[in-house]
Write a protein that holds these residues in place. Structure first.
Motif, PDB file in Angstrom:
ATOM      1  N   GLN A 133       0.812  -1.217   0.000  1.00 54.04           N
ATOM      2  CA  GLN A 133       0.000   0.000   0.000  1.00 54.04           C
ATOM      3  C   GLN A 133       0.850   1.273   0.000  1.00 54.04           C
ATOM      4  OE1 GLN A 133      -0.327  -2.593   1.975  1.00 54.04           O
ATOM      5  NE2 GLN A 133      -2.478  -3.185   2.252  1.00 54.04           N
ATOM      6  N   THR A 134       2.127   1.168   0.322  1.00 52.80           N
ATOM      7  CA  THR A 134       2.974   2.358   0.378  1.00 52.80           C
ATOM      8  C   THR A 134       4.046   2.383  -0.699  1.00 52.80           C
ATOM      9  OG1 THR A 134       4.486   1.294   1.945  1.00 52.80           O
ATOM     10  CG2 THR A 134       2.637   2.547   2.865  1.00 52.80           C
ATOM     11  N   ARG A 135       3.972   1.444  -1.615  1.00 53.21           N
ATOM     12  CA  ARG A 135       5.001   1.375  -2.650  1.00 53.21           C
ATOM     13  C   ARG A 135       5.038   2.680  -3.444  1.00 53.21           C
ATOM     14  NH1 ARG A 135       8.485  -2.034  -1.741  1.00 53.21           N
ATOM     15  NH2 ARG A 135       6.924  -3.662  -1.492  1.00 53.21           N
ATOM     16  N   GLY A 136       6.220   3.304  -3.495  1.00 49.41           N
ATOM     17  CA  GLY A 136       6.396   4.531  -4.255  1.00 49.41           C
ATOM     18  C   GLY A 136       5.988   5.800  -3.541  1.00 49.41           C
ATOM     19  N   LEU A 137       5.519   5.699  -2.286  1.00 47.59           N
ATOM     20  CA  LEU A 137       5.058   6.895  -1.578  1.00 47.59           C
ATOM     21  C   LEU A 137       6.188   7.611  -0.835  1.00 47.59           C
ATOM     22  CD1 LEU A 137       1.622   5.747  -0.084  1.00 47.59           C
ATOM     23  CD2 LEU A 137       2.106   6.877  -2.271  1.00 47.59           C
ATOM     24  N   PHE A 138       7.338   6.971  -0.655  1.00 45.61           N
ATOM     25  CA  PHE A 138       8.479   7.633  -0.033  1.00 45.61           C
ATOM     26  C   PHE A 138       9.761   6.985  -0.534  1.00 45.61           C
ATOM     27  CE2 PHE A 138       6.889   4.392   2.879  1.00 45.61           C
ATOM     28  CZ  PHE A 138       8.017   3.669   3.233  1.00 45.61           C
ATOM     29  N   ARG A 139      10.852   7.736  -0.471  1.00 47.27           N
ATOM     30  CA  ARG A 139      12.119   7.218  -0.981  1.00 47.27           C
ATOM     31  C   ARG A 139      13.151   7.002   0.112  1.00 47.27           C
ATOM     32  NH1 ARG A 139      14.625  11.738  -4.919  1.00 47.27           N
ATOM     33  NH2 ARG A 139      16.230  10.130  -5.096  1.00 47.27           N
ATOM     34  N   ARG A 140      12.888   7.553   1.307  1.00 49.39           N
ATOM     35  CA  ARG A 140      13.823   7.386   2.418  1.00 49.39           C
ATOM     36  C   ARG A 140      13.047   7.122   3.700  1.00 49.39           C
ATOM     37  NH1 ARG A 140      16.067  11.914  -0.415  1.00 49.39           N
ATOM     38  NH2 ARG A 140      17.739  11.109  -1.742  1.00 49.39           N
ATOM     39  N   ALA A 141      13.741   6.554   4.688  1.00 49.31           N
ATOM     40  CA  ALA A 141      13.097   6.217   5.955  1.00 49.31           C
ATOM     41  C   ALA A 141      14.072   6.432   7.099  1.00 49.31           C
ATOM     42  CB  ALA A 141      12.618   4.765   5.942  1.00 49.31           C
ATOM     43  N   ILE A 142      13.573   7.027   8.187  1.00 55.69           N
ATOM     44  CA  ILE A 142      14.334   7.211   9.423  1.00 55.69           C
ATOM     45  C   ILE A 142      13.559   6.520  10.543  1.00 55.69           C
ATOM     46  CG2 ILE A 142      15.208   8.864  11.107  1.00 55.69           C
ATOM     47  CD1 ILE A 142      15.411  10.924   8.852  1.00 55.69           C
ATOM     48  N   ALA A 143      14.212   5.604  11.242  1.00 63.02           N
ATOM     49  CA  ALA A 143      13.532   4.847  12.297  1.00 63.02           C
ATOM     50  C   ALA A 143      14.400   4.831  13.543  1.00 63.02           C
ATOM     51  CB  ALA A 143      13.226   3.428  11.827  1.00 63.02           C
ATOM     52  N   HIS A 144      13.905   5.467  14.612  1.00 64.00           N
ATOM     53  CA  HIS A 144      14.624   5.497  15.882  1.00 64.00           C
ATOM     54  C   HIS A 144      13.982   4.512  16.860  1.00 64.00           C
ATOM     55  CE1 HIS A 144      17.177   9.363  15.899  1.00 64.00           C
ATOM     56  NE2 HIS A 144      16.873   9.118  14.638  1.00 64.00           N
ATOM     57  N   SER A 145      14.836   3.757  17.550  1.00 71.17           N
ATOM     58  CA  SER A 145      14.380   2.844  18.612  1.00 71.17           C
ATOM     59  C   SER A 145      13.260   1.936  18.119  1.00 71.17           C
ATOM     60  CB  SER A 145      13.930   3.633  19.844  1.00 71.17           C
ATOM     61  OG  SER A 145      14.995   4.376  20.384  1.00 71.17           O
ATOM     62  N   VAL A 146      13.555   1.154  17.102  1.00 70.90           N
ATOM     63  CA  VAL A 146      12.560   0.251  16.528  1.00 70.90           C
ATOM     64  C   VAL A 146      12.346  -0.934  17.471  1.00 70.90           C
ATOM     65  CG1 VAL A 146      11.946  -1.175  14.562  1.00 70.90           C
ATOM     66  CG2 VAL A 146      13.310   0.903  14.215  1.00 70.90           C
ATOM     67  N   PRO A 147      11.128  -1.173  17.928  1.00 72.84           N
ATOM     68  CA  PRO A 147      10.890  -2.297  18.840  1.00 72.84           C
ATOM     69  C   PRO A 147      10.756  -3.624  18.094  1.00 72.84           C
ATOM     70  CG  PRO A 147       8.844  -1.100  18.476  1.00 72.84           C
ATOM     71  CD  PRO A 147       9.913  -0.358  17.715  1.00 72.84           C
ATOM     72  N   HIS A 148      11.285  -4.673  18.700  1.00 75.23           N
ATOM     73  CA  HIS A 148      11.065  -6.023  18.179  1.00 75.23           C
ATOM     74  C   HIS A 148       9.696  -6.471  18.676  1.00 75.23           C
ATOM     75  CE1 HIS A 148      11.961 -10.557  18.397  1.00 75.23           C
ATOM     76  NE2 HIS A 148      11.691 -10.255  17.154  1.00 75.23           N
ATOM     77  N   ALA A 149       8.655  -6.028  17.983  1.00 74.68           N
ATOM     78  CA  ALA A 149       7.290  -6.198  18.490  1.00 74.68           C
ATOM     79  C   ALA A 149       6.319  -6.388  17.334  1.00 74.68           C
ATOM     80  CB  ALA A 149       6.879  -4.977  19.319  1.00 74.68           C
ATOM     81  N   PHE A 150       5.760  -7.560  17.238  1.00 76.26           N
ATOM     82  CA  PHE A 150       4.694  -7.843  16.280  1.00 76.26           C
ATOM     83  C   PHE A 150       4.024  -9.142  16.703  1.00 76.26           C
ATOM     84  CE2 PHE A 150       8.797  -9.239  14.692  1.00 76.26           C
ATOM     85  CZ  PHE A 150       8.603 -10.588  14.506  1.00 76.26           C
ATOM     86  N   TYR A 151       2.801  -9.328  16.223  1.00 78.99           N
ATOM     87  CA  TYR A 151       2.018 -10.509  16.584  1.00 78.99           C
ATOM     88  C   TYR A 151       1.748 -11.377  15.366  1.00 78.99           C
ATOM     89  CZ  TYR A 151       0.544  -8.621  21.174  1.00 78.99           C
ATOM     90  OH  TYR A 151       0.501  -8.148  22.454  1.00 78.99           O
ATOM     91  N   THR A 152       1.618 -12.664  15.612  1.00 79.53           N
ATOM     92  CA  THR A 152       0.934 -13.530  14.672  1.00 79.53           C
ATOM     93  C   THR A 152      -0.570 -13.275  14.814  1.00 79.53           C
ATOM     94  OG1 THR A 152       0.715 -15.304  16.296  1.00 79.53           O
ATOM     95  CG2 THR A 152       2.712 -15.302  14.932  1.00 79.53           C
ATOM     96  N   VAL A 153      -1.350 -13.754  13.884  1.00 82.49           N
ATOM     97  CA  VAL A 153      -2.803 -13.607  13.992  1.00 82.49           C
ATOM     98  C   VAL A 153      -3.311 -14.344  15.233  1.00 82.49           C
ATOM     99  CG1 VAL A 153      -5.007 -14.139  12.890  1.00 82.49           C
ATOM    100  CG2 VAL A 153      -3.121 -13.256  11.516  1.00 82.49           C
TER     101      VAL A 153
END
Length: 515
Positions: free
Chosen positions: A204-224
């Motif tokens: 859904q975001t393909r082509g909407l930005f060319r660079r990314a800055i991510a500070h303090s990325v958490p190792h956090a996600f769920y399975t369904v």
């Protein structure tokens, strides 16, 4: 296009109608609370964002819009009130520039454990960053259950879909504010940084930005499955079935209260073993549709190799979370062993931290391990995997120390925004800023601006074989080769896909009824 009628503030034409902001000083116009999507309530609740309705005349946009349903009350920030519904808004800080050329765009996503926060927090004010030659945009999005709760039959990751909709708004409208839609950098911190790396791999975001800055990325996600277990707990606290019909019957304020109760109970009845130590119960869901895989795997596959990446973490992330009472305290070797077991940490990590921190209290070793497992090492791995997959990646660490001030979670953000004097910033940075701090802030802010403009923050990019690291510090910064770090050596063979438990735990005695 923008209009500047005589005697009034600047007006700008968007696809939904004209808006007028206010002068923020030094040629910066702040246009606040612009709807980018329709209110996500009523028939639109728990659904993907829909376009905002158009308006006639000039809309007054001189104040931040309402925030997403939550119970948090943050210093200097608005609070949510029942009935606040038009929550999907963006804010723009637009600088005047004499040459009339399009400026790089910096798009900010706030953090808050996917549960709270807003773009109106004082340390996120975009005025100083805009003075560096950027059009700064920030957004509100759905947090908590409204944005990240699993609802059968409805899309997961609605907060991420909101962010994607705001990025599409940028593509359609930022040129009216002097920005270049072809040069957009998406940035965020903590849950906002986690959102950034999720967005990097979403169709859904393909082509909407060319660079990314991510500070303090958490190792956090769920399975369904884990997201479903969290919903069961929250529905039980709300007294309804964990179905779409049951959840839609609960008003937002009651669902916030039920979510808070479910999080509080995690200390004794965790949904996963990790929740017994850190009860953050909302996370992005790897649903195979909105989010096809966890971010580390997506970057390793080269899914976002065309996006330049800058990541940063602080040296003592979890010391802040401990200071605000957000995590369980661990003070004995037995409790530390339980913690390591909960995260499935290899025994050599616990032993290695003991050797590298001789004489340190158990609490400090626990916070160091937690910091690296959930933020530091994970953030670093993202940069390394991106570089090895053919992407451009830069890595920094926030190492500024002063008496009484730690380089902890959130301390880096007021520095990078240039907002050291903002309401609440003194607590985040741990002390009143001095001349060295202001100089550091300027260096960090200019590195953000340079990266957004050109992709080069001012130090070397990673290669498949090397990990140069910029350490932000006072009185001066330094550049190191990460291969010399004893901590990194400890983590060398640790697989992050094995650290998080794959199955939900079940409550022991009280069941799901909440009785």
């Amino acid at each position: 296009m923008s209009e500047r009628p005589c005697g009034v503030e600047a007006a700008f034409r968007t696809t939904s109608g004209r808006v007028r902001g206010r002068e923020a000083g030094d040629g910066i116009t702040a246009v606040l609370g612009i709807p980018y999507a329709a209110a996500p309530f009523g028939a639109r609740r728990f659904r993907e964002p829909r376009p905002a309705a158009a308006w006639d005349g000039i809309r007054d946009c001189t104040a931040f819009g309402p925030i997403s349903p939550q119970s948090a009350e943050l210093p200097g920030s608005p609070v949510w009130h029942p009935g606040d519904e038009d929550i999907l808004t963006v804010n723009v800080w637009a600088p005047e520039h004499a040459d009339g050329g399009a400026l790089p765009v910096f798009f900010w996503i706030h953090g808050g454990a996917y549960t709270f926060g807003s773009s109106a927090q004082p340390d996120f004010d975009g005025t100083v960053l805009a003075r560096a030659g950027l059009v700064v945009v920030s957004c509100n999005y759905r947090v908590g259950f409204e944005g990240f709760g699993h609802v059968p039959g409805f899309p997961d990751n609605r907060g991420l879909l909101d962010q994607a909709a705001a990025l599409r708004w940028v593509q359609d409208n930022v040129s009216a504010f002097g920005g270049d839609p072809g040069n957009v950098t998406v940035a965020g911190h903590s849950a906002g940084g986690g959102s950034v790396v999720c967005l990097m791999g979403m169709e859904q975001t393909r082509g909407l930005f060319r660079r990314a800055i991510a500070h303090s990325v958490p190792h956090a996600f769920y399975t369904v499955e884990l997201a479903t277990a969290v919903t069961e707990r929250i529905a039980a606290e709300a007294g309804v079935a964990p179905t779409a019909h049951g959840l839609l019957s609960v008003p937002p304020q009651a669902l916030v209260a039920a979510s808070d109760k479910a999080a509080a109970r995690c200390g004794t009845e965790p949904v996963t073993p990790v929740h017994a130590f850190d009860p953050v119960i909302f996370q992005p869901v790897v649903d195979g549709e909105v989010l096809p895989a966890d971010p580390l795997r997506m970057l390793a596959s080269g899914a976002a190799r065309e996006v330049d990446l800058l990541v940063c973490h602080t040296l003592e992330e979890y010391w802040f979370l401990h200071a605000v009472g957000a995590v369980r305290e661990v003070t004995t070797e037995a409790e530390l062993a339980d913690f390591a077991d909960a995260l499935a940490l290899p025994a050599h990590l616990v032993d290695g931290y003991r050797a590298l921190m001789p004489g340190a209290p158990v609490l400090d070793r626990y916070l160091a391990l937690f910091s690296d497992a959930q933020f530091g090492e994970y953030t670093t791995r993202l940069a390394e995997h991106h570089a090895r997959a053919g992407g451009r990646a830069h890595l920094a660490r926030f190492a500024r120390r002063r008496e009484g001030a730690r380089p902890w979670h959130t301390a880096d953000i007021p520095f990078a925004f240039g907002n050291l004097d903002a309401v609440g910033a003194d607590f985040l940075i741990g002390s009143a800023p001095d001349a060295h701090d202001h100089a550091l802030s300027r260096r960090m802010l200019l590195s953000w601006a340079a990266f957004a403009a050109t992709g080069d923050p001012g130090w070397p990019a990673l290669t498949p074989d090397t990990t140069p690291v910029k350490s932000w510090a006072v009185p001066k910064d330094h550049l190191t080769a990460d291969g010399t770090s004893g901590l990194r050596a400890l983590w060398h063979d640790v697989r992050f896909d094995l650290l998080r438990p794959a199955q939900a735990t079940r409550p022991r005695s009280r069941g799901l009824s909440g009785a």
